[in-house]
Design an enzyme around this catalytic site. Structure first.
Site, PDB file in Angstrom:
ATOM      1  N   ASP A 165      37.745 -46.374  35.274  1.00 39.59           N
ATOM      2  CA  ASP A 165      36.097 -46.978  35.674  1.00 39.59           C
ATOM      3  C   ASP A 165      35.487 -47.453  34.374  1.00 39.59           C
ATOM      4  OD1 ASP A 165      34.021 -47.702  37.308  1.00 39.59           O
ATOM      5  OD2 ASP A 165      33.556 -45.551  37.851  1.00 39.59           O
ATOM      6  N   GLU A 202      27.073 -49.857  32.512  1.00 36.16           N
ATOM      7  CA  GLU A 202      26.831 -48.595  32.873  1.00 36.16           C
ATOM      8  C   GLU A 202      27.236 -47.222  32.143  1.00 36.16           C
ATOM      9  OE1 GLU A 202      29.441 -48.263  36.697  1.00 36.16           O
ATOM     10  OE2 GLU A 202      28.920 -46.126  36.729  1.00 36.16           O
ATOM     11  N   GLU A 233      35.503 -44.711  47.694  1.00 32.45           N
ATOM     12  CA  GLU A 233      34.127 -43.917  47.458  1.00 32.45           C
ATOM     13  C   GLU A 233      33.122 -43.890  48.758  1.00 32.45           C
ATOM     14  OE1 GLU A 233      32.539 -45.934  43.815  1.00 32.45           O
ATOM     15  OE2 GLU A 233      33.475 -44.493  42.663  1.00 32.45           O
TER      16      GLU A 233
HETATM   17  O1  GCW Z   1      31.859 -47.759  38.256  1.00 32.47           O
HETATM   18  C1  GCW Z   1      31.650 -47.076  39.518  1.00 32.47           C
HETATM   19  C2  GCW Z   1      30.124 -46.866  39.546  1.00 32.47           C
HETATM   20  C3  GCW Z   1      29.905 -47.236  41.289  1.00 32.47           C
HETATM   21  C4  GCW Z   1      30.513 -48.482  41.665  1.00 32.47           C
HETATM   22  C5  GCW Z   1      32.036 -48.233  41.634  1.00 32.47           C
HETATM   23  C6  GCW Z   1      32.734 -49.488  42.242  1.00 32.47           C
HETATM   24  C7  GCW Z   1      29.397 -50.116  43.045  1.00 32.47           C
HETATM   25  O2  GCW Z   1      29.685 -45.731  39.325  1.00 32.47           O
HETATM   26  O3  GCW Z   1      28.302 -47.262  41.325  1.00 32.47           O
HETATM   27  O4  GCW Z   1      29.968 -48.780  42.734  1.00 32.47           O
HETATM   28  O5  GCW Z   1      32.339 -47.826  40.538  1.00 32.47           O
HETATM   29  O6  GCW Z   1      33.077 -50.233  41.187  1.00 32.47           O
HETATM   30  O7  GCW Z   1      32.954 -49.880  43.199  1.00 32.47           O
END
Ligand code: GCW
Length: 656
Positions: free
Chosen positions: A365, A393, A284
């Site tokens: 995720d 989240e 990311e």
């Molecule tokens: O779940 C996703 C989130 C990001 C997060 C990423 C990760 C810290 O949307 O906000 O970043 O995973 O785990 O690195």
């Protein structure tokens, strides 16, 4: 507040005295006085129950003689102080027993706590207090040892005080902290056995490793140390370059390796028991060894060597927790849920012995329901730890009451806890007075800690324990509220994404539904339509051997189970299979009917929970906490209805 509390003898006496006063003075109106006294006492009681005390609502029994805490207490001082202040069962002997297993465990025999390590005595003290509060038999002999040596919180806190995916206010650590609050945080964690904390976001700022911030870390480490909590830091892989000290961040560059060694020495000078680094690399948008065509092993090993060279003699070397949450770099275009195995499997066996791979429980995720991550089947020569997300989240944030222990237990039912070296939880803690935003989100912090110590505890056991400690041990309340907690995860899956659907969240903030979500400029794997692939005839993602073949990353028995539509658990059906709307489910309904049923069931369950809390549980809970939970349950119901309506409308429109 319980209604009967209004009639306590104390209060009656107080009212009586007030009345006498009235008779004498005849100056004020009795009704008015009573009313204001009543309101005052109500306000006092209400203020005392704002959730700040978490599950540690012990009443001091011995305020006259607890040994005073110095500003720099030892672990044993803390244990003694807790017992002298809160334990009603007499003097407790704390004894170090060198014959016990070399871990953080303890043994309680009557009024003696024995442990191999000081921290075991502190954990024993908390266990004794918990058992007292829960009414467990006092003299019972009891011993307990942690399943993992590493039981960590990961804070996604930024240095400016914001928190990534935080729903409980700003950071307790940054830009500056109240030392008393950090002590309370430490105590809460120690009471669960949590023994490490990563103080900053995995999307890490290079500034983290500059002197002013390291001094702050040192101050936190000094507060946390007696509670048995080590500090760790997330690092930005490009730090030396970003700070202008090197021209590259290539892990094979001698100048870069030298920089990290020097930095590690600097850190250990300030914090002799520093725990190590957590790293998100080439994921990311974060920098990493891949930027220089080096592997994750090259990057992790360089940092591992730096930590090893700097760890004081006689101490286990600092560790590198290298995250496997990597996609979109070297395997762009591949089914996202396969990319971690594709990336890390070929590297298994190439890591230094102080590197641990840290992987989210599911391959995508932190979705409301995912199968377990196949990394845990594939990586066998490198230690693994699991990363769970305590902050909600994708599970209604701190607006929805969703108890996560049942979801984590599902993971542990498929991945043997014994094959893991440690466990990390992404924290849900912020500056909100009640720490977690939603009073019931505290239960997820609590459950994480309890499972990190003992993953064999049941979610029900933990819920009951937490409810009794946090609200009241009245069995009518505990029975009803624990059932509500137990059902809450499945109902969230139902109203958000049942039958294996995933990632149909609104973009970016991930609260609420967006099943038609597609933004051309975004990576496809951020778009809901990529995941459900619904059209006129079918819905679901074919990950079987005829599709992306993600199933083949699982151990053979699980691969077979998931690959065959007849044996694939229906709660993961659309994760692994592409299925016609008219497909017959096991109960005879069509897939479309079943989908509608689940969405509706999810909403109905929330409705029942909201009714229960509103009408039946009110008298068991103090006013402020009751009202705050009540308000959120109403919000949750509206949100659940929105999920159901938006998703069903969208899916039905496709079939017209
Ligand atoms: O779940 C996703 C989130 C990001 C997060 C990423 C990760 C810290 O949307 O906000 O970043 O995973 O785990 O690195």
């Amino acid at each position: 507040m319980k209604n009967e509390e209004f009639a306590t003898p104390k209060r009656k006496k107080f009212m009586h005295q007030s009345l006498k006063f009235k008779e004498k003075s005849y100056l004020c109106n009795m009704k008015q006085l009573l009313l204001s006294l009543f309101i005052m006492s109500l306000a006092l009681t209400v203020q005392a129950e704002d959730g700040h005390q978490l599950w540690l609502r012990y009443q001091p029994v011995n305020t006259s003689h607890p040994s005073p805490l110095t500003s720099n207490p030892s672990t044993v001082d803390l244990a003694r102080h807790e017992l002298e202040t809160y334990y009603t069962g007499g003097n407790v002997t704390l004894s170090i027993d060198a014959t016990m297993p070399d871990d953080d465990g303890f043994r309680i025999d009557g009024n003696t706590i024995a442990a191999r390590r000081d921290v075991g005595l502190l954990y024993g003290a908390y266990a004794l207090l918990r058992r007292q509060a829960l009414g467990a038999p006092a003299a019972a002999s009891y011993s307990s040892h942690p399943a993992y040596a590493l039981r960590l919180l990961n804070h996604w806190d930024n240095l400016d005080g914001t928190i990534e995916r935080g729903y409980a206010g700003r950071s307790i650590f940054w830009p500056a902290a109240d030392p008393q609050l950090i002590r309370e945080y430490a105590r809460a964690n120690a009471s669960l056995g949590i023994n490490g904390t990563v103080l900053n976001n995995v999307n890490a700022s290079p500034q983290m490793l500059t002197v002013p911030y390291l001094k702050q870390v040192q101050a936190y480490a000094d507060i946390l140390r007696p509670y048995g909590i080590k500090v760790f830091l997330s690092i930005n892989f490009a730090t030396p370059m970003a700070l202008g000290d090197t021209k590259t961040a290539d892990p094979l560059s001698p100048a870069v390796a030298r920089w990290w060694k020097k930095k590690a020495h600097e850190i250990y000078k300030l914090i002799p028991d520093f725990g190590g680094f957590l790293v998100k690399a080439n994921s990311e948008g974060q920098p990493g060894p891949g930027d220089y065509h080096r592997s994750h092993a090259d990057g992790a090993n360089m940092l591992a060597d730096a930590l090893k060279s700097a760890t004081p003699k006689g101490q286990a070397p600092g560790i590198v927790m290298w995250r496997c949450f990597v996609y979109g770099a070297n395997h762009k275009g591949e089914d996202r849920v396969k990319q971690a195995v594709s990336e890390f499997k070929p590297l298994d066996g190439q890591f230094r012995d102080n590197v641990i791979l840290q992987t989210k429980n599911g391959p995508l995720d932190f979705q409301p329901r995912e199968p377990y991550s196949p990394i845990f089947d594939q990586i066998s020569q490198t230690p693994n730890m699991v990363e769970l997300q305590i902050t909600q989240e994708y599970l209604g944030q701190s607006r929805h009451l969703v108890y996560l222990a049942p979801m984590w237990k599902e993971f542990f039912s498929l991945v043997n806890p014994q094959q893991l070296k440690g466990i990390a939880g992404v924290a849900n803690i912020g500056l909100d007075r009640n720490w977690c935003g939603h009073h019931f989100s505290q239960a997820n912090w609590y459950a994480f800690g309890r499972l990190a110590w003992d993953p064999s505890l049941t979610s029900q056991q933990i819920a009951r324990e937490w409810l009794a400690l946090t609200f009241t041990s009245d069995s009518r309340f505990v029975a009803a509220a624990s059932q509500m907690m137990e059902e809450s995860h499945e109902s969230c899956v139902d109203y958000m994404m049942p039958l294996g659907l995933h990632h149909i969240f609104k973009f970016d903030h991930h609260y609420g539904p967006e099943p038609d979500g597609f933004i051309a400029s975004y990576p496809l794997e951020w778009c809901p339509v990529y995941y459900h692939k619904a059209n006129r005839d079918s819905i679901g993602f074919n990950r079987t051997t005829t599709g992306t073949d993600a199933v083949s990353q699982y151990r053979p028995d699980m691969a077979r189970l998931y690959n065959d539509i007849a044996t694939c658990p229906e709660n993961l059906l659309l994760w692994f299979h592409r299925v016609p709307w008219s497909y017959r489910m096991k109960d005879g309904s069509t897939l479309w009917q079943s989908l509608q049923y689940h969405y509706q069931r999810g909403v109905i369950t929330v409705e029942q929970h909201q009714n229960l809390w509103h009408n039946k549980l009110r008298n068991f809970v103090d006013q402020q906490r009751w009202a705050e939970v009540d308000e959120r349950l109403r919000d949750q119901l509206a949100s659940a209805q929105e999920w159901r309506d938006v998703c069903l409308k969208y899916f039905s429109s496709l079939q017209q």
